[in-house]
Write a protein that holds these residues in place. Structure first.
Motif, mmCIF file in Angstrom:
data_model
loop_
_atom_site.group_PDB
_atom_site.id
_atom_site.type_symbol
_atom_site.label_atom_id
_atom_site.label_comp_id
_atom_site.label_asym_id
_atom_site.label_seq_id
_atom_site.Cartn_x
_atom_site.Cartn_y
_atom_site.Cartn_z
ATOM 1 N N ARG A 179 0.850 -1.181 0.000
ATOM 2 C CA ARG A 179 0.000 0.000 0.000
ATOM 3 C C ARG A 179 0.887 1.232 0.000
ATOM 4 N N LEU A 180 0.286 2.374 -0.350
ATOM 5 C CA LEU A 180 0.991 3.646 -0.402
ATOM 6 C C LEU A 180 0.649 4.463 0.836
ATOM 7 N N LEU A 181 1.676 5.018 1.489
ATOM 8 C CA LEU A 181 1.500 5.883 2.648
ATOM 9 C C LEU A 181 2.132 7.244 2.345
ATOM 10 N N VAL A 182 1.917 8.178 3.241
ATOM 11 C CA VAL A 182 2.592 9.478 3.192
ATOM 12 C C VAL A 182 3.163 9.756 4.570
ATOM 13 N N ALA A 183 4.458 10.042 4.640
ATOM 14 C CA ALA A 183 5.112 10.351 5.911
ATOM 15 C C ALA A 183 6.042 11.529 5.699
ATOM 16 N N ASN A 184 5.944 12.520 6.580
ATOM 17 C CA ASN A 184 6.739 13.750 6.432
ATOM 18 C C ASN A 184 6.554 14.347 5.045
#
Length: 260
Positions: A179-184
């Motif tokens: 899956r794709l996440l977003v961090a910072n």
């Protein structure tokens, strides 16, 4: 204490504006020493939060509750005292004091609540995501393991770092998908693995501008009840995450680093 150390403390506390925060993040990406300092500060912050949260389970003495409610934290408007710069450790201590005054046992001071201790950085974001997704069954991943080629192309192009999905079956781990996440504010690829007992271990990666000498340097830390083993190589930051106390996490990371 350097000016940058003070900025790291302010960044961790969420006190910088967007421009200053971007400057700190750029420095962290290009300066391994600065990143190491930030990792140590973040680990200390997370440890302090864990200790405080454990104390929340203790009953609050009635006398202490009365003192907290009666405390006068008002700063005189004509006060000439100027705030002094806080060290990273001082910032953590100050945050804990405010938490005690603002939220112990559900009490507040003069109707005001204070924000919780924050943990910054992409690993803290990953811990938050993992706490949610690891408990999912059918919806553990966005794209299932039978589309591995698509996962590698899709997530590799999105995060800007090519990779191959490691085979971690020797540790009893079955690849479930990604899956794709977003961090910072940056895209992160998350590869999900599951043990026969249902425990979920994830491997995450995001593009990095930090340069390495080719030697793998693994960093271990615990954030919000999860163990992390992270490293940087080939233009990307990597981390393996599992429940706190998860056996073989170091060996899993070492094997993944060679295969990915």
């Amino acid at each position: 204490m350097t000016d940058f150390s003070e900025k790291l403390s302010a960044y961790l506390d969420g006190e910088l504006d967007a421009t200053e925060a971007a400057a700190v993040e750029a420095r962290l990406e290009s300066d391994p020493a600065a990143q190491a300092e930030f990792d140590a500060l973040m680990e200390a912050d997370a440890l302090a939060q864990d200790v405080f949260e454990a104390q929340l389970d203790d009953p609050v003495p009635f006398a202490l509750a009365q003192q907290i409610k009666a405390a006068d934290l008002t700063v005189p408007a004509n006060s000439a005292a100027a705030p002094t710069p806080r060290s990273g450790w001082g910032a953590i201590a100050a945050s804990l004091v405010m938490l005690v005054l603002g939220g112990v046992g559900g009490y507040v001071v003069k109707g005001q609540t204070t924000p919780p201790v924050q943990t910054a950085g992409w690993l803290a974001d990953i811990a938050d995501y993992h706490a949610v997704y690891a408990s999912q069954g059918r919806h553990l991943v966005e794209v299932a393991a039978d589309e591995s080629d698509h996962i590698e192309a899709w997530l590799g192009n999105t995060v800007g770092a090519e990779f191959s999905i490691p085979d971690l079956s020797e540790f009893g781990l079955t690849f479930e998908g990604g899956r794709l996440l977003v961090a910072n504010a940056k895209p992160v690829a998350q590869l999900m693995y599951r043990l026969p007992d249902g425990t979920v271990v994830a491997l995450c990666l995001q593009a990095s501008s930090r340069e390495t000498d080719g030697t793998l340097a693994f960093r271990e830390q615990t954030i919000n009840g999860f163990d992390f083993v992270s490293w940087t190589a080939n233009g990307a930051d990597y981390v393996v995450i599992g429940p706190q106390g998860q056996p073989d996490l170091n060996a899993i990371a070492a094997d993944a680093a060679l295969e990915i």
